[in-house]
Design an enzyme around this catalytic site. Structure first.
Site, short mmCIF file in Angstrom:
data_model
loop_
_atom_site.label_atom_id
_atom_site.label_comp_id
_atom_site.label_asym_id
_atom_site.label_seq_id
_atom_site.Cartn_x
_atom_site.Cartn_y
_atom_site.Cartn_z
CG HIS A 266 -2.18 -0.92 0.75
ND1 HIS A 266 -2.22 -2.25 1.08
CD2 HIS A 266 -3.28 -0.68 0.01
CE1 HIS A 266 -3.32 -2.78 0.58
NE2 HIS A 266 -3.99 -1.85 -0.08
CD GLU B 180 -9.85 -7.83 -1.96
OE1 GLU B 180 -8.86 -7.21 -2.34
OE2 GLU B 180 -10.64 -7.38 -1.11
CG ASP C 86 -5.39 -8.25 -1.28
OD1 ASP C 86 -4.30 -8.49 -0.73
OD2 ASP C 86 -6.09 -7.26 -1.00
C1 PEP Z 1 -6.68 -5.23 -4.56
O1 PEP Z 1 -6.45 -6.07 -3.68
O2 PEP Z 1 -6.41 -5.39 -5.76
C2 PEP Z 1 -7.29 -3.93 -4.20
C3 PEP Z 1 -7.68 -3.09 -5.11
O3 PEP Z 1 -7.40 -3.61 -2.88
P1 PEP Z 1 -6.14 -3.20 -1.97
O4 PEP Z 1 -4.98 -2.97 -2.91
O5 PEP Z 1 -6.51 -2.00 -1.22
O6 PEP Z 1 -5.94 -4.41 -1.13
MG MG Z 2 -7.32 -5.89 -1.73
#
Ligand code: PEP
Ligand code: MG
Length: 589
Positions: A204, A451, A475
Site C-alpha cells: 500500500h 480478491e 490481493d
Molecule cells: C486489490 O487487492 O487489488 C485492491 C484493489 O485492494 P487493496 O490494494 O486496497 O488491497
Molecule cells: Mg485488496
C-alpha cells in the site's frame, strides 16, 4: 563516488534532488519549510524545547534515590551532555538557517547524520551511545510537538516549495520503510520522490506513491544505509534505480528524460475529454481509485467517469484511538460524492489489516492486539463483521451520503456465503435505523471485491447476492500465489501473468458478464498498460486506477481492437508462459 541502488519500480518518472533520510519511526515527524522571516522564531522554539528537556533531565536526576545505581545518574549526565553537544545543537540550527526546515525536521535530519557517524565507530561503548542520542532527540521532538505549528493549526496547508525561498533543490525521501498511513501525509508534502529499503510493487505504500504520481522505488534493500543526508540522488521510477551522487553526464541525461516525460504527460493529458472507445466501437469505462475525498478533484481532472474504488480505510489511519464516527465519515463520503457531481462513487468498506494496520492505540481499544499472520487474519470484511457497531456506523454513513449522489458500496475480501448474509442483514438494519431517525438515503448498489481465489472460483454462487463485482488483482495475486505483496524478498515471484491468476480473472469476468452483472478491475493491473489488451480480450469493459494512469490506459483502449485480441486469448492463457505467448501473438514487444 556515484553508486546505483536497485529496487522495484513502483511509480514512474524521474526525480532529481537532495536525499532527506528519515528513520521509519520518525516518518510522521512534520516536514515543512518555514518562511525566511520565521527563522528566528523557529530557532527560538528549538531552544525552548531544548531548555525544557534539560529541565526534565535535571529534575529526573534529582529524583534518583540516594541508594540507586550511580550509573543511572551518569546516564542522565550523558543525555544532558548530548543535548548540548554542538554537533546536535548547532548543526540542527544550521538546517533551519540554511534550508528553512521546520525545527522537528531539522532535528531528525541531524539525528540521521549523527547516527551514521555512531554506526561507523570502532569503539563498542561509543557506538552504543547512539541509543542515548536517539532518546534525547525523541525527548526534544516531543517537546517540540507541544509547541508545534501543527498542534496550533498553523502548519501551512499547502507545502512551501524550496523555490519559494530561493532554493531550487527538490527533495527525495529515503527511509527504511514508510507505513501507508504515513505515506498519506506526504500527499501534500515537499517531497518529489521516495525510496524505501523494503516493500513490494503492490504494497500500500507503493500504491499511495503511485496515486501521488511521483517517482518511487521500493525494496531497494540498502538504500537508506548507503545514502547520506543531503546527497544528490536521482530516482528512476521506470527502471527501479536510485543513483547516488550522479556524475554531471548522468545528471544531464536524466534532466533530458524528465523533460521528455513532461512532454509525454502533457500530450496524454489532452485525451482527458475523449471517450474511451476501442477501434471496434466498444465503450470502456475508466474509473478512478482514491484514498481521500480530496483526491476526487484529481479524478475528475483526469477524465474519470466515476470513482471505482475509494479506499475508506485511509480515513481510519493515524487516528491515535480516535476513529471517525458516523458523522465524520458521512461528511467525508458526502464530500467525495458531491465532488463527483452525479458520477458514481464506489466506496469500499474499511479494509483494515495486513499492511494497513490501525495505530496501536486504536487496536488496543478494540482489543485486536495480536495478529499472527495479518494478511490471513482479521482483515477487511472480517474485521468489520468482528466490529458490528463500527460496521453499522459505516453503513449508515454511506447510506446517508447516497442522498447526495450515486453511491455504490463495495465489500472487500468476500469469501463465504455466511458473510454475505451478515452483510445484507447489516445493510437492512442500517436502513431501518435511518428510517426511524427520519434521515434520507437513496438506493445503493452492493458490490463484492473478488480478491480471494475462493471467491473467484465460486463466483456463480455470489452472483445472485451482489449488484456488481470488482476484481482486486493485488490481493488475488497475493493469495493465489502465496506471495506477500509487501515483501521484497519474494517480489520476483509476484506474477500477474501467472496462468492461474489469469484464469481466475477471466473466469470472474466471463461469469459476471454472462449474468449481466457489471464487473471491474480495481487492482494495479487495471492501471498498467501492459495488461490493457489482455483484460479487454477477457471481456473487461470497466477499469479503475489512479487518476494519473487514466490517460495512458485510454490511449491503449483507443488503439485496441477487442475482437482481434479476444481471438488470441485462449491460446495465451493455456500457454506455460502467457506473457511470452500473449506478446508474440499480439505483436507486442
Ligand atoms: C486489490 O487487492 O487489488 C485492491 C484493489 O485492494 P487493496 O490494494 O486496497 O488491497
Ligand atoms: Mg485488496
Amino acid at each position: 563516488m556515484s553508486i546505483q541502488v536497485f529496487g522495484l519500480p513502483v511509480s514512474r518518472g524521474v526525480a532529481i534532488g537532495r536525499a532527506v533520510l528519515v528513520a521509519s519511526s520518525r516518518v510522521d515527524v512534520a516536514h515543512y519549510f518555514i518562511e525566511p522571516a520565521q527563522v528566528p522564531e523557529e530557532i527560538a522554539r528549538l531552544r525552548r524545547a531544548r531548555d525544557e528537556v534539560a529541565e526534565e533531565l535535571v529534575a529526573l536526576k534529582q529524583e534518583v534515590p540516594e541508594d540507586a545505581h550511580a550509573e543511572l545518574v551518569a546516564l542522565l549526565d550523558v543525555h544532558l551532555m548530548l543535548l548540548h553537544d554542538e554537533m546536535l545543537a548547532d548543526a540542527t540550527k544550521q538546517w533551519i538557517l540554511e534550508r528553512h526546515y521546520n525545527a522537528e525536521w531539522a532535528m531528525s535530519a541531524q539525528l540521521e547524520v549523527l547516527a551514521r557517524q555512531f554506526d561507523d565507530m570502532e569503539d563498542d561503548y561509543l557506538r552504543e551511545r547512539k541509543a542515548d542520542l536517539e532518546q534525547v532527540v525523541e525527548r526534544v521532538l516531543r517537546a517540540l510537538m507541544r509547541t508545534s505549528r501543527r498542534t496550533r493549526g498553523e502548519e501551512p496547508t499547502a507545502p512551501i516549495a524550496p523555490r519559494d525561498f530561493g532554493g531550487d533543490d527538490q527533495l527525495i525521501l529515503v527511509a527504511n520503510d514508510i507505513a501507508p498511513a504515513d505515506m498519506l501525509q506526504f500527499k501534500r508534502s515537499v517531497f518529489t520522490g521516495f525510496v524505501t529499503d523494503v516493500g513490494g510493487r503492490t504494497s500500500h505504500t507503493a500504491i499511495v506513491a503511485r496515486s501521488m504520481d511521483i517517482p518511487a522505488v521500493v525494496g531497494a534493500r540498502e538504500a537508506s544505509r548507503i545514502v547520506r543526508q543531503d546527497d544528490w540522488v536521482i530516482i528512476d521510477g521506470d527502471a527501479g534505480v536510485m543513483i547516488v551522487n550522479p556524475s554531471a553526464i548522468v545528471l544531464e541525461e536524466y534532466r533530458f528524460r524528465q523533460r521528455q516525460i513532461d512532454l509525454e504527460r502533457a500530450r496524454l493529458h489532452r485525451l482527458r475529454n475523449t471517450p474511451a472507445v476501442t477501434l471496434d466501437g466498444e465503450r470502456v469505462e475508466l474509473l478512478a481509485n482514491i484514498e481521500l475525498p480530496a483526491d476526487a478533484a484529481a479524478a475528475l481532472e483526469a477524465g474519470a467517469v466515476g470513482v471505482g474504488l475509494f479506499r475508506s480505510e485511509f480515513l481510519f489511519m493515524n487516528r491515535q484511538g480516535n476513529l471517525p464516527g458516523e458523522e465524520e465519515q458521512f461528511l467525508s463520503y458526502k464530500a467525495a460524492v458531491e465532488a463527483l457531481k452525479g458520477l458514481p462513487v464506489t466506496i469500499r468498506t474499511v479494509d483494515i489489516g495486513a499492511d494497513k494496520p490501525l495505530d496501536r492505540m486504536s487496536n488496543h481499544e478494540l482489543r485486536h492486539e495480536h495478529t499472527l499472520n495479518p494478511a490471513l487474519g482479521l482483515r477487511a470484511i472480517r474485521w468489520s463483521l468482528a466490529e458490528p457497531d463500527m460496521f453499522a456506523q459505516q453503513l449508515r454513513a454511506l447510506l446517508r451520503a447516497s442522498a447526495f449522489g450515486k453511491v455504490r458500496v463495495l465489500i472487500p475480501m468476500v469469501a463465504h456465503l455466511s458473510e454475505v448474509a451478515q452483510i445484507r442483514a447489516g445493510l437492512e438494519a442500517a436502513k431501518q435505523q435511518l428510517q426511524q431517525r427520519g434521515q434520507a438515503f437513496s438506493d445503493v448498489e452492493l458490490g463484492a471485491m473478488i480478491e480471494i481465489p475462493a471467491a473467484a472460483l465460486m463466483i456463480r454462487s455470489l452472483l445472485p447476492h451482489f449488484d456488481f463485482f470488482s476484481i482486486g488483482t493485488n490481493d488475488l495475486i497475493q493469495y493465489t500465489l502465496a506471495i506477500d505483496r509487501a515483501d521484497e524478498a519474494v517480489a520476483h515471484l509476484y506474477d500477474p501473468w501467472h496462468p492461474a491468476v489469469l484464469r481466475l480473472i477471466e473466469h470472474t469476468i466471463t461469469e459476471a458478464t454472462a449474468a449481466g452483472k457489471s464487473v471491474s478491475v480495481c487492482g494495479e493491473m487495471a492501471g498498467d498498460p501492459a495488461f490493457t489488451e489482455v483484460l479487454l480480450a477477457m471481456g473487461l469493459r470497466s477499469f479503475s486506477m489512479h487518476p494519473a494512469q487514466i490517460s495512458a490506459i485510454k490511449q491503449r483502449v483507443l488503439r485496441a481492437d477487442t475482437k482481434h485480441f479476444a481471438a488470441l486469448l485462449s491460446n495465451a492463457i493455456a500457454a506455460d508462459d502467457p506473457q511470452v505467448a500473449w506478446r508474440s501473438a499480439a505483436g507486442q514487444r
